[in-house]
Design a protein around this motif. Structure first.
Motif, PDB file in Angstrom:
ATOM      1  N   THR A 298       0.863  -1.134  -0.171  1.00 58.36           N
ATOM      2  CA  THR A 298      -0.021  -0.067   0.031  1.00 58.36           C
ATOM      3  C   THR A 298       0.954   1.309  -0.022  1.00 58.36           C
TER       4      THR A 298
ATOM      5  N   TYR B 142       0.852   5.367  -2.222  1.00 52.89           N
ATOM      6  CA  TYR B 142       0.901   6.744  -1.666  1.00 52.89           C
ATOM      7  C   TYR B 142       2.108   7.292  -2.440  1.00 52.89           C
ATOM      8  N   ARG B 143       3.054   6.517  -2.852  1.00 50.95           N
ATOM      9  CA  ARG B 143       4.219   6.876  -3.540  1.00 50.95           C
ATOM     10  C   ARG B 143       3.849   7.161  -4.904  1.00 50.95           C
TER      11      ARG B 143
ATOM     12  N   SER C 286       5.322  11.062   3.050  1.00 56.44           N
ATOM     13  CA  SER C 286       4.356  11.294   4.183  1.00 56.44           C
ATOM     14  C   SER C 286       3.492  12.398   4.226  1.00 56.44           C
TER      15      SER C 286
ATOM     16  N   ARG D 265      -6.370   9.585   2.280  1.00 59.40           N
ATOM     17  CA  ARG D 265      -6.413   8.307   2.905  1.00 59.40           C
ATOM     18  C   ARG D 265      -7.755   7.704   2.739  1.00 59.40           C
TER      19      ARG D 265
ATOM     20  N   ARG E 161       0.779   1.121   6.947  1.00 56.54           N
ATOM     21  CA  ARG E 161       0.667   1.712   8.175  1.00 56.54           C
ATOM     22  C   ARG E 161      -0.375   1.518   9.117  1.00 56.54           C
ATOM     23  N   ASP E 162      -1.404   1.279   8.306  1.00 51.97           N
ATOM     24  CA  ASP E 162      -2.945   1.451   9.001  1.00 51.97           C
ATOM     25  C   ASP E 162      -3.536   0.108   8.596  1.00 51.97           C
TER      26      ASP E 162
ATOM     27  N   ARG F 181      10.153  10.796   9.082  1.00 56.11           N
ATOM     28  CA  ARG F 181       8.822  10.083   8.515  1.00 56.11           C
ATOM     29  C   ARG F 181       8.164   9.455   9.411  1.00 56.11           C
TER      30      ARG F 181
ATOM     31  N   ASP G  20       4.399   9.938  10.372  1.00 51.87           N
ATOM     32  CA  ASP G  20       3.507   8.748  10.149  1.00 51.87           C
ATOM     33  C   ASP G  20       2.817   8.674  11.588  1.00 51.87           C
TER      34      ASP G  20
ATOM     35  N   ARG H  73       0.348  11.779  12.921  1.00 54.41           N
ATOM     36  CA  ARG H  73      -0.709  12.598  12.096  1.00 54.41           C
ATOM     37  C   ARG H  73      -1.922  12.120  12.905  1.00 54.41           C
TER      38      ARG H  73
END
Ligand code: DC
Length: 217
Positions: free
Chosen positions: A27, A31-32, A93, A102, A123-124, A173, A177, A180
């Motif tokens: 994932t 984002y990248r 980020s 998101r 991350r989530d 970062r 991360d 936030r």
């Protein structure tokens, strides 16, 4: 599978997916890809509305590639090799911090995972994207170990960046991360914590596959 940058998630996730015959979904690459598109099209990465509009007009596809890698196709073009540059590292980020971005990414990730049989890292994932996942891991490692790994990765890719600078970037970062307000990096209560600081990849993989076999049968 969640955890901070450089904890070994992608290496481990792609290996496990290969051995279990599952699809590996990275994932972070999504984002990248958005950060990369914003950079190349001159879209302000601090402007969440502009980013959301850009994302609405963006198709990101992930395909299995050789050696368990993931090929990232952005609007029909293979950008796999362009997503791990220092420029993308420095902005991703920020891009991933916006709730509007998101929400859309999570919706897309749920569609990708809806058939089952996937190993997803990010991350989530355990806390937000797939709270009902059959098996959840939270991978971590000391900042020094993570910086070392990223340093070697960057060297292999031909970037000449000092270990100290990479360490600082990772720390920064991680801070962004984890702090936030929306879906920060955090361990799901029911995720198994794996500290990979002093573990070989094979050791981590063997442990996780054993857990998966127990849970999935
Ligand atoms: O895993 P990675 O380093 O490729 O992730 C790139 C960035 O994207 C990272 O700074 C955090 C963000 N990210 C996120 O916020 N949520 C995810 N599910 C995956 C990545």
């Amino acid at each position: 599978m969640d955890g901070p940058a450089g904890a070994g998630k992608s290496t481990v996730a792609r290996t496990i997916a290969g051995r279990l015959g599952f699809l590996y979904l990275d994932t972070g690459a999504m984002y990248r890809a958005l950060a990369y598109k914003a950079l190349t099209e001159g879209v302000d990465v601090r402007d969440d509305e502009a980013l959301s509009e850009l994302l609405a007009d963006t198709v990101i596809e992930l395909y299995p590639a050789e050696h368990g890698n993931v090929e990232v196709i952005l609007d029909g073009v293979d950008v796999t090799e362009k997503l791990r540059t220092p420029q993308v590292n420095a902005t991703v980020s920020q891009v991933a911090g916006f709730a509007s971005v998101r929400t859309e990414m999570v919706a897309r990730q749920r569609v990708l995972a809806s058939q089952g049989g996937v190993v997803m890292d990010g991350r989530d994932i355990g806390t937000c994207v797939l709270p009902e996942a059959d098996v959840k891991f939270y991978l971590t490692a000391s900042l020094d170990a993570r910086a070392q790994r990223r340093y070697h990765e960057m060297q292999r890719m031909g970037y000449n960046i000092s270990l100290a600078r990479i360490r600082e970037e990772i720390e920064h970062r991680d801070m962004l991360d984890s702090s936030r307000p929306y879906a920060p990096l955090s361990k799901a209560d029911d995720a198994l914590l794996v500290d990979t600081t002093d573990m070989e990849v094979e050791e981590v993989v063997a442990y996780m596959i054993e857990v998966c076999r127990q849970r999935l049968t």
